[in-house]
Structures are given as C-alpha cells and as structure tokens.
Scaffold this motif. Structure first.
Motif, mmCIF file in Angstrom:
data_model
loop_
_atom_site.group_PDB
_atom_site.id
_atom_site.type_symbol
_atom_site.label_atom_id
_atom_site.label_comp_id
_atom_site.label_asym_id
_atom_site.label_seq_id
_atom_site.Cartn_x
_atom_site.Cartn_y
_atom_site.Cartn_z
ATOM 1 N N ASN A 79 48.213 31.411 43.748
ATOM 2 C CA ASN A 79 48.458 30.016 44.089
ATOM 3 C C ASN A 79 49.984 29.844 44.102
ATOM 4 O OD1 ASN A 79 48.532 27.248 44.258
ATOM 5 N ND2 ASN A 79 47.569 26.841 42.294
ATOM 6 N N PRO A 80 50.623 29.543 45.226
ATOM 7 C CA PRO A 80 50.137 28.810 46.394
ATOM 8 C C PRO A 80 49.763 29.637 47.624
ATOM 9 C CG PRO A 80 52.511 28.842 46.446
ATOM 10 C CD PRO A 80 52.102 29.630 45.227
ATOM 11 N N THR A 81 49.868 30.971 47.591
ATOM 12 C CA THR A 81 49.722 31.721 48.843
ATOM 13 C C THR A 81 48.262 31.966 49.238
ATOM 14 O OG1 THR A 81 50.048 33.738 47.558
ATOM 15 C CG2 THR A 81 51.976 32.856 48.711
ATOM 16 N N GLY A 82 47.339 31.958 48.265
ATOM 17 C CA GLY A 82 45.909 32.050 48.577
ATOM 18 C C GLY A 82 45.367 33.448 48.810
ATOM 19 N N ASN A 83 46.261 34.458 48.854
ATOM 20 C CA ASN A 83 45.797 35.816 49.164
ATOM 21 C C ASN A 83 45.477 36.598 47.894
ATOM 22 O OD1 ASN A 83 48.472 35.787 48.422
ATOM 23 N ND2 ASN A 83 49.176 37.192 49.983
ATOM 24 N N ILE A 84 44.754 37.710 48.058
ATOM 25 C CA ILE A 84 44.324 38.486 46.881
ATOM 26 C C ILE A 84 45.145 39.762 46.715
ATOM 27 C CG2 ILE A 84 41.922 37.654 47.059
ATOM 28 C CD1 ILE A 84 41.269 40.664 47.977
ATOM 29 N N MET A 85 45.151 40.256 45.489
ATOM 30 C CA MET A 85 45.552 41.636 45.220
ATOM 31 C C MET A 85 44.250 42.434 45.194
ATOM 32 S SD MET A 85 48.757 41.313 45.176
ATOM 33 C CE MET A 85 49.350 42.950 44.710
ATOM 34 N N THR A 86 44.214 43.557 45.886
ATOM 35 C CA THR A 86 42.979 44.325 46.036
ATOM 36 C C THR A 86 42.689 45.174 44.797
ATOM 37 O OG1 THR A 86 44.140 46.219 46.959
ATOM 38 C CG2 THR A 86 43.403 44.523 48.517
ATOM 39 N N SER A 87 41.479 45.718 44.737
ATOM 40 C CA SER A 87 41.091 46.619 43.632
ATOM 41 C C SER A 87 42.110 47.745 43.483
ATOM 42 C CB SER A 87 39.731 47.270 43.913
ATOM 43 O OG SER A 87 38.791 46.312 44.254
ATOM 44 N N GLU A 88 42.499 48.295 44.625
ATOM 45 C CA GLU A 88 43.423 49.435 44.623
ATOM 46 C C GLU A 88 44.776 49.041 44.029
ATOM 47 O OE1 GLU A 88 45.136 52.143 48.146
ATOM 48 O OE2 GLU A 88 43.050 51.482 48.450
ATOM 49 N N GLU A 89 45.271 47.875 44.432
ATOM 50 C CA GLU A 89 46.578 47.410 43.950
ATOM 51 C C GLU A 89 46.531 47.101 42.460
ATOM 52 O OE1 GLU A 89 48.114 45.387 48.129
ATOM 53 O OE2 GLU A 89 46.678 44.320 46.874
ATOM 54 N N ILE A 90 45.432 46.481 42.022
ATOM 55 C CA ILE A 90 45.270 46.152 40.597
ATOM 56 C C ILE A 90 45.176 47.450 39.770
ATOM 57 C CG2 ILE A 90 43.596 45.194 38.926
ATOM 58 C CD1 ILE A 90 45.003 42.885 40.173
ATOM 59 N N GLU A 91 44.475 48.422 40.324
ATOM 60 C CA GLU A 91 44.329 49.725 39.643
ATOM 61 C C GLU A 91 45.704 50.370 39.446
ATOM 62 O OE1 GLU A 91 41.821 53.817 40.323
ATOM 63 O OE2 GLU A 91 41.258 52.065 41.506
ATOM 64 N N TYR A 92 46.537 50.284 40.480
ATOM 65 C CA TYR A 92 47.895 50.837 40.391
ATOM 66 C C TYR A 92 48.643 50.194 39.221
ATOM 67 C CZ TYR A 92 52.913 51.188 41.223
ATOM 68 O OH TYR A 92 54.266 51.374 41.035
ATOM 69 N N LEU A 93 48.542 48.867 39.103
ATOM 70 C CA LEU A 93 49.240 48.162 38.025
ATOM 71 C C LEU A 93 48.760 48.660 36.660
ATOM 72 C CD1 LEU A 93 51.137 45.805 37.083
ATOM 73 C CD2 LEU A 93 49.073 44.387 37.002
ATOM 74 N N PHE A 94 47.443 48.678 36.472
ATOM 75 C CA PHE A 94 46.907 49.068 35.165
ATOM 76 C C PHE A 94 47.208 50.523 34.816
ATOM 77 C CE2 PHE A 94 44.284 45.193 35.634
ATOM 78 C CZ PHE A 94 44.505 44.643 34.381
ATOM 79 N N ASN A 95 47.256 51.379 35.827
ATOM 80 C CA ASN A 95 47.543 52.799 35.574
ATOM 81 C C ASN A 95 48.993 53.049 35.199
ATOM 82 O OD1 ASN A 95 44.927 53.524 36.066
ATOM 83 N ND2 ASN A 95 45.258 54.151 38.188
ATOM 84 N N ASN A 96 49.856 52.070 35.469
ATOM 85 C CA ASN A 96 51.284 52.310 35.285
ATOM 86 C C ASN A 96 51.957 51.440 34.227
ATOM 87 O OD1 ASN A 96 52.252 54.389 37.418
ATOM 88 N ND2 ASN A 96 50.789 53.089 38.489
ATOM 89 N N ILE A 97 51.149 50.780 33.400
ATOM 90 C CA ILE A 97 51.739 49.978 32.318
ATOM 91 C C ILE A 97 51.096 50.386 30.990
ATOM 92 C CG2 ILE A 97 52.347 47.974 33.741
ATOM 93 C CD1 ILE A 97 49.736 46.643 32.692
ATOM 94 N N PRO A 98 51.804 50.172 29.867
ATOM 95 C CA PRO A 98 51.230 50.532 28.565
ATOM 96 C C PRO A 98 49.981 49.706 28.235
ATOM 97 C CG PRO A 98 53.599 50.089 28.395
ATOM 98 C CD PRO A 98 53.181 49.661 29.757
ATOM 99 N N GLU A 99 49.101 50.316 27.465
ATOM 100 C CA GLU A 99 47.831 49.677 27.074
ATOM 101 C C GLU A 99 48.039 48.425 26.222
ATOM 102 O OE1 GLU A 99 44.450 50.469 27.519
ATOM 103 O OE2 GLU A 99 45.073 51.907 29.049
ATOM 104 N N ASP A 100 49.181 48.367 25.502
ATOM 105 C CA ASP A 100 49.337 47.254 24.553
ATOM 106 C C ASP A 100 49.849 45.969 25.205
ATOM 107 O OD1 ASP A 100 51.863 48.165 25.048
ATOM 108 O OD2 ASP A 100 52.508 48.234 22.954
ATOM 109 N N ILE A 101 50.187 46.018 26.500
ATOM 110 C CA ILE A 101 50.583 44.782 27.191
ATOM 111 C C ILE A 101 49.317 44.028 27.581
ATOM 112 C CG2 ILE A 101 51.631 43.849 29.294
ATOM 113 C CD1 ILE A 101 53.655 46.125 29.153
ATOM 114 N N VAL A 102 49.317 42.721 27.328
ATOM 115 C CA VAL A 102 48.148 41.908 27.672
ATOM 116 C C VAL A 102 48.294 41.434 29.117
ATOM 117 C CG1 VAL A 102 46.885 39.778 27.148
ATOM 118 C CG2 VAL A 102 47.772 41.208 25.290
ATOM 119 N N VAL A 103 47.306 41.766 29.943
ATOM 120 C CA VAL A 103 47.329 41.336 31.348
ATOM 121 C C VAL A 103 46.355 40.178 31.513
ATOM 122 C CG1 VAL A 103 46.971 41.988 33.757
ATOM 123 C CG2 VAL A 103 47.930 43.654 32.149
ATOM 124 N N VAL A 104 46.878 39.076 32.045
ATOM 125 C CA VAL A 104 46.050 37.892 32.312
ATOM 126 C C VAL A 104 45.707 37.895 33.795
ATOM 127 C CG1 VAL A 104 45.918 35.377 32.188
ATOM 128 C CG2 VAL A 104 47.303 36.640 30.503
#
Length: 364
Positions: A166-191
C-alpha cells in the motif's frame, strides 16, 4: 516548563497519519449531496449481512465488558488456519497490531527496515518507541529485497513487508519472499502485512505465508476484517505468529481492546464465504474497467492484486484531488507519499468506477 520538555521527545517528531477524507466532511465543505469515496479501500458491497445481524443481537449486551481474550474468535481463526489459539493476537484493527509489534520489540536505537512508499504506520509506530527507520525506495515499483538484505545489521529487529503493498497494490511473489528469508538471520522478526490477502490469493504467485510461519517462528502474519469482510467501522485485525511472540505481544495489549460488537461481527463474517467471494469478484471487475481506461489513455499504472490501483495521471495530484472532490469523487492523492502525479483509487461498484473514470476524463 518548555513545551519540548513536556512531551516524549519521539512524539514531537512523529508524522501525523493523514486518513482519507470522510464523506460527511466533503458534503459540508462543498455543499454536495451525491458523493462517492474511493479513497480508503473500503468494501463497496458494505458489511456481511450476517455480521450486521450479529451486531444487532449483541447490541443489547454492550453494558457488559467484552471477553478480554477474544477466545471464541481466536479459536475459530485457529481452526481455519490449523494453528493453536495461543498463536493468535486480536487487535482493534490491523493498525493496533502494528503498534503492539513496535511496543514488543523496539528499544531505542533498534532498526526496522521497510519499503518507501509503504503503509505509513510502520514508521510512526517504530519511531514512537525510539527506533530508527531504514526506508528503502522501491525498485521497479516493488520492494527492493536485495537492498533490504544489504541493510541488515546487528541493530535490525524488524522487517516490514506490506504484501500487497500500500499504496502500489502489487505483490511480492513466493520466489521473491523466499529470497528475503533465505538471506536474513533467523532472529530478525519479519512482519508480513497481508491486509489485502483475500484479493491477493487470486494471483498464483502469491506466497503461502502460513508455510513460512511453520518453518520460521520469528514471523508475524497480519490480516484484517476491515477490507474484504467490510468491517472497517468496527475495527478488527489479527496476527498469526509463534506462541512465544503472541505471549509477549499480549502483555502490551489493552485489556478490552477488541469490543463486543467487533468480536461477534468478525465471527459471523468468517461464516459468510459468499460475501467474500462476491466482494473479490466485484473488485476485479472494477479493476479491469479502470485498467482498460488507463491503457486506452496511455496512463501508466501498477498492476494491482489489492482493492485499489496506483496510477500516474501526469498532473499534480493536489489539483486532481481537489477537482475530483468538486465532482463528488474522493480519491487518495499521491503527493502524500511524495509521488506527486500519482493517484491511489479504490475499486467501487461498477457505477462508482464508471463515475470516477468520467470525472477523471473530464479533467485530463
């Protein structure tokens, strides 16, 4: 006493959130009777009739405090998502959940990463707790996860992903979200803010966030009854997370934060699948009408999987906002996000959508 010493120092620097203009205010200001509001991503079909009936019945009991645990609602949501009720926190709208998150995690100096532009209350809530905002400009109109990853350091506590944004209305895809989670430490809380979830799941590339939560407990999924269920006026949001996080968030929650009417309305809305299906169907019909108009008139827009669209009208949005207001159409001007020539327009009924297009056409 100096006023600057009177208030909490963070409050003095907070930016005030600018809500969509209420219909009543516009009627009074401009003396107009027939007004449509396409500014706040509300449900043009109104609330679920089942929810309205539940509120009517419950109205007789508003002399009694609500259940502070919202146990029935949490149990019903837990069954729906195959979770434990202890993994669910109910809020007075998603907005309150965002405040709980900041109050639970942010110490002075902690950092929170988010896109810019995105939902303004992430920044306000973090700043209020003395946290530092790390705002990453969009890249090709999307969250720039490569830069998110580069900006992570030992002070990073939270990452906010508004999906759809919000405000752009577009999504981040499964693949893009996977990239984020694979590249950050486990102890960071992602909302993962999924306020527009029911619209977004029409896109097969939209991520399965519950699967992420199962594997990664430091994840918070935020959803709401305000949009697709049409309950914006009674305020009910919730988050799905680990038991540990939910337990700590509950400590900062107001005792009776979810009122009686909101709780029963949400319970009833969960039963009303037909209302949700009709809402989503109408949304994409209205969206298609707007997209056709934008394409025909060479207006750049961002492909949306929410119930609003972001469009470049090649004119100062302050002027367009005012001119549309005078024609009885309320939209959200892009200057609020420093995107001066853009408008955010909610989908309405087919009739409302046509009226917006005609009014815009007369201006452009």
């Amino acid at each position: 006493m100096n006023d600057n010493n009177l208030f909490r120092k963070e409050v003095l620097t907070l930016k005030r959130y600018v809500p969509g203009k209420p219909i009543e205010e516009v009627k009074k200001e401009l003396g107009l009777e027939d007004i449509i509001k396409l500014a706040s991503n509300e449900n043009p079909l109104g609330p679920s009739k089942k929810a309205v009936e539940a509120i009517r019945k419950e109205a007789e009991s508003i002399n009694i405090y609500p259940d502070p645990a919202a146990a029935n609602l949490r149990e019903k949501l837990a069954r729906r998502y195959d979770l434990n009720p202890q993994q669910i926190v109910i809020g007075n709208g998603g907005e309150e959940i965002i405040k709980f998150i900041a109050q639970t995690f942010i110490n002075a100096g902690d950092e929170a990463i988010m896109a810019n532009p995105s939902f303004g209350l992430y920044g306000t809530s973090v700043s209020h707790m003395g946290g530092k905002l790390v705002q990453i400009p969009l890249k090709n109109y999307k969250h720039d996860f490569e830069t998110f990853v580069q900006k992570v350091n030992d002070k990073t506590k939270l990452i906010f992903v508004c999906n759809p944004n919000n405000p752009t209305g577009n999504i981040m895809t499964s693949e893009e979200i996977e990239y984020l989670f694979n590249n950050i430490p486990e102890d960071i809380v992602v909302v993962l803010d999924e306020a527009y979830y029911d619209y977004a799941i029409k896109n097969p590339k939209y991520p399965e966030s519950l699967e992420i939560l199962k594997k990664r407990p430091n994840t918070i999924i935020l959803r709401t009854f305000s949009k697709v269920a049409g309950l914006a006026g009674v305020r009910t949001g919730y988050c799905l997370t680990s038991k540990e996080i939910a337990n700590e968030m509950t400590k900062v929650k107001g005792v009776f934060n979810a009122n009686r009417l909101a709780q029963v309305a949400a319970l009833a809305a969960l039963e009303d699948k037909e209302h949700i299906e009709k809402t989503v169907e109408l949304n994409y019909e209205a969206m298609e009408i707007m997209e056709e108009y934008f394409e025909k008139n060479n207006l750049e827009y961002i492909k949306s999987n929410s119930n609003f669209v972001f469009v470049n009208v090649n004119m100062d949005s302050r002027i367009v906002f005012q001119k549309l207001l005078e024609k009885g159409v309320i939209i959200r001007p892009g200057y609020l996000w420093n995107w001066d020539n853009w408008l955010r327009v909610s989908t309405g009924t087919i009739e409302q959508t046509q009226r917006f297009i005609e009014a815009l056409g007369e201006l452009l």
